[in-house]
Design an enzyme around this catalytic site. Structure first.
Site, PDB file in Angstrom:
ATOM      1  N   HIS A 195      23.513 -15.553   5.711  1.00  0.00           N
ATOM      2  CA  HIS A 195      23.156 -14.887   4.463  1.00  0.00           C
ATOM      3  C   HIS A 195      22.873 -13.396   4.660  1.00  0.00           C
ATOM      4  CE1 HIS A 195      20.642 -14.564   0.644  1.00  0.00           C
ATOM      5  NE2 HIS A 195      21.778 -15.084   0.227  1.00  0.00           N
ATOM      6  N   ASP A 241       0.809  -1.225   0.000  1.00  0.00           N
ATOM      7  CA  ASP A 241       0.000   0.000   0.000  1.00  0.00           C
ATOM      8  C   ASP A 241       0.845   1.279   0.000  1.00  0.00           C
ATOM      9  OD1 ASP A 241      -2.349  -1.453  -0.036  1.00  0.00           O
ATOM     10  OD2 ASP A 241      -2.554  -1.473   2.143  1.00  0.00           O
TER      11      ASP A 241
END
EC number: 2.7.8.-
Length: 491
Positions: free
Chosen positions: A409, A238
């Site tokens: 990661h 949004d």
């Protein structure tokens, strides 16, 4: 039989005479090509040696991955759209001009550099939260999708099949069916299994728009480098909320479980506030570039979201063709600006000589430099190459920690516990030179304290590399690592 012997003799005689001449011609022509594009010296020499030793294989490899073109047609489109995009970002920089006054002194130069070449400015009034549990993040994604009222824009390198990643897909279909406009932009190579599955057809049937970024087209390798990738992780809800960081749309319980490195360990940030509009604009630009049906960038700057908090932050995007080399300059500047502490987390460590010298110089001037990398890596060649650099770094005073709790990661830089760079960027040549990347630069000590706690938890699950013990490792490992490092300019 005599005729066959004569023919064979003629053929081999011809080969003995002309093969060396042809080899020399290939090498000379290739040398002219290297000179014409002015590659970095180390890269040029590496390619030149490959073509001298293996001329046919070397030329084929160079055509595939030797340069950084994204294709003439796409390059022209990016340049054209970047000019149109520039007018929009200029308005954004004017709108938030006063926010620069809130920048800490040590962050002003870095912010101006990140804003250069048509980048986004620092914006105040944001709320930022750090999330570190991948399964909880996937559930948060589902919750965000279920709450969305107008738009859902997802841009990821990998959408992997299976586990809770599929639940995200089901939630997207439900959102589209209730009237939410959904757009999904995925990298062609990273998400190749997803594109081969039933999901694209299901999404399109539900009204979800899907675009494949940088598709690999057989027969066009001479016009487009095959391994330029869209490596960004962006999820905008949004135009008011954005998620970004290191995590792909994958369930760690099922993703690459055969690689032998454990579960991927990731982190994401959730941002509420006006900086979300910068990510929305970047998504709109990427969507327009990669969607063949769009020829011009006509999106207006999204209306700024209401102020949600007190954090000053700056979206930072980079990639070949547009904003070329800005990422390298920002990382180099961040290292040089550090005065007390510098902590780096990256799964793939492959700096060039310039960044190596900057790290060693920082340690030499008294900065506590800490590098956290995974102990086990899914890329053996990268792991060997990176370890060839350990000795030089530790001799200069850099601390190295190898994380053993899975494949770390998370990609981050924490500078003096006051500034953080957090996102999709690995500390390697691929992220610096080839990938389209996204980061968030955060100028907030409270967030940096939260990030420091996460880094401390990584260090608690890491083995510190001992310089003395490291210097005594067997000779064959040193040779193997140094040999692997010779390939680093080409990766």
């Amino acid at each position: 039989m005599n005729l066959l012997n004569i023919l064979l003799g003629s053929f081999f005689g011809f080969s003995l005479i002309w093969a060396p001449i042809l080899h020399i011609i290939i090498v000379i022509l290739f040398g002219f090509r290297l000179i014409s594009v002015r590659r970095p010296v180390g890269v040029a020499i590496a390619w030149f040696l490959i073509v001298i030793l293996f001329p046919i294989v070397g030329i084929c490899l160079y055509v595939l991955i030797g340069e950084r073109p994204v294709g003439r047609k796409l390059t022209r489109k990016i340049i054209r759209m970047d000019k149109e995009y520039a007018a929009i970002t200029e308005l954004m920089r004017k709108r938030y001009l006063v926010d620069k006054d809130q920048l800490p002194i040590e962050g002003r130069a870095l912010s101006l550099l990140a804003e250069a070449k048509n980048g986004s400015p620092a914006i105040a009034g944001n709320k930022i939260e750090l999330f570190t549990n991948s399964l909880e993040i996937l559930q948060d994604f589902i919750d965000e999708i279920n709450r969305a009222k107008k738009t859902l824009h997802l841009e990821f390198y990998i959408w992997a099949l299976g586990g809770d990643a599929d639940r995200v897909g089901e939630a997207m279909i439900a959102a589209s069916q209730r009237g939410v406009i959904c757009k999904v932009l995925l990298d062609s190579l990273g998400s190749k299994d997803w594109f081969k599955s039933s999901w694209p057809a299901r999404f399109k049937s539900a009204g979800i728009q899907v675009t494949e970024a940088l598709p690999i087209e057989i027969g066009r390798f001479q016009f487009r480098r095959a391994d330029l990738r869209l490596h960004r992780k962006i999820f905008v809800i949004d135009n008011t909320i954005v998620w970004t960081g290191s995590m792909n749309l994958v369930d760690p319980r099922t993703f690459k479980q055969d690689s032998g490195v454990g579960e991927w360990v990731d982190a994401m940030v959730k941002i509420e506030g006006p900086v979300a509009s910068q990510f929305e604009l970047t998504f709109a630009f990427d969507w327009s570039v990669d969607n063949p049906k769009i020829s011009h960038f006509k999106d207006v700057a999204p209306a700024p979201s209401p102020t949600e908090g007190s954090v000053l932050a700056q979206e930072f995007s980079s990639g070949p063709v547009y904003r070329d080399d800005i990422l390298y300059q920002v990382l180099l500047s961040a290292i040089m600006d550090a005065r007390e502490e510098l902590t780096i987390t990256t799964p793939y460590f492959g700096p060039d000589d310039g960044l190596m010298q900057a790290l060693m110089a920082a340690a030499g001037r008294g900065v506590q430099v800490t590098l956290i990398v995974p102990k086990l890596n899914d890329s053996t060649l990268v792991a060997w190459s990176s370890r060839s650099l350990y000795a030089d770094l530790m001799d200069a005073g850099v601390h190295i920690a190898e994380f053993h709790g899975g494949l770390l990661h998370t990609k981050s830089l924490l500078i003096d516990k006051r500034i953080a760079i957090f996102g999709s960027v690995n500390f390697d040549q691929r992220s610096l030179r080839l990938n389209f990347e996204i980061s968030l630069i955060i100028y907030n000590e409270m967030f940096c304290a939260t990030l420091q706690k996460l880094l401390d938890s990584y260090l608690a699950q890491s083995d510190r590399v001992n310089p003395v013990t490291w210097s005594r490792r067997v000779r064959w490992r040193v040779l193997l690592e140094n040999a692997a490092h010779l390939t680093s300019p080409l990766l």
